[in-house]
Design an enzyme around this catalytic site. Structure first.
Site, PDB file in Angstrom:
ATOM      1  CB  CYS A  91      -9.294 -93.953  58.082  1.00  0.00           C
ATOM      2  SG  CYS A  91      -9.027 -95.719  58.389  1.00  0.00           S
ATOM      3  CB  CYS A 205      -6.061 -97.806  52.436  1.00  0.00           C
ATOM      4  SG  CYS A 205      -5.031 -97.238  53.820  1.00  0.00           S
TER       5      CYS A 205
END
Length: 257
Positions: A91, A205
């Protein structure tokens, strides 16, 4: 991921918690699976433990200090139970905050995920590219520092998309993708500057690669979509102790509720 899968995965985690040496891959939902599939290409025999922290989804909405504290406690707890051979924070938002903390108490390699700004600066021909990420990643000093270090002379559209991770979760759960909303989210990536226009979009992302097919379909013109997952997998393969890896284990999915 269905509730039934989440429940069975949670049970299997505890039933098989005597197998150390898996690579722990962490994200707030299914986005990190885009990194996991690349790890499987780079380390096909490695056992992986995927931690989908759904109770905290999305990480981009958290206060920075609270997220760092939450993730440090979570990874410490899972690591004490499982003794992973490495930890991959799949992440961007979390990686800009928690890597230093994790490395302070873990004795195994910790690999993070950062926006692929350097590769974009190398690949762009127009000098104009976009970084499509969460609002949290876009505003971090880490991202700004990478731009200064690797792309100071480029025109970069920093786009903090608030709903793309949820759209990716919808797709992975079989609910389909709202293309109208997707188009609105990615529209700011496509800009023109001094007669040149965006030719690369950094997927900042780990959820976003799952939407790449739809994004390419609705984009106003063709661009190169840059996914950092292959580079993350290569880095893991470089730093992990191969002798410590659990070999031949099925992937597991740990879902918090």
């Amino acid at each position: 991921m269905s509730d039934s899968l989440a429940a069975s995965s949670f049970q299997s985690l505890h039933l098989q918690a005597d197998t150390p040496g898996r690579v722990l891959v962490l994200d707030s939902g299914v986005g990190g699976l885009s990194v996991q599939r690349e790890i499987k290409q780079a380390l096909p025999e490695a056992g992986l433990l995927y931690l989908a922290d759904r109770a905290a989804f999305p990480y981009g909405d958290w206060d920075a200090g609270e997220l760092c504290e939450h993730l440090s406690k979570l990874v410490r707890s899972v690591s004490e139970a499982w003794s992973p051979s490495a930890v991959v924070v799949a992440c961007n938002t979390a990686s800009t905050l928690v890597l230093e903390s994790l490395r302070s108490f873990l004795k195994v390699p910790v690999v993070g995920t950062v926006p692929a700004i350097k590769p974009a600066a190398q690949q762009t021909r127009s000098g104009v590219f976009a970084v499509l990420a969460t609002p949290g990643t876009v505003k971090r000093d880490y991202t700004q520092d990478m731009i200064v270090d690797f792309a100071p002379d480029h025109h970069i559209a920093l786009v903090g998309a608030s709903g793309l991770a949820a759209l990716a979760e919808d797709k992975m759960a079989g609910r389909g993708v709202d293309l109208g909303r997707l188009k609105q989210e990615i529209a700011p990536c496509f800009v023109e500057k001094d007669g040149q226009r965006t030719d690369c979009v950094v997927l900042g992302c780990t959820h976003y690669p799952f939407l790449q097919e739809e994004m390419a379909r609705i984009a106003p013109w063709p661009v190169t979509w840059i996914d950092p997952a292959p580079a993350i997998a290569r880095r893991l393969a470089q730093v992990v102790d191969k002798d410590a890896l659990a070999i031949g284990c099925d992937d597991l999915f740990f879902v918090t509720n």
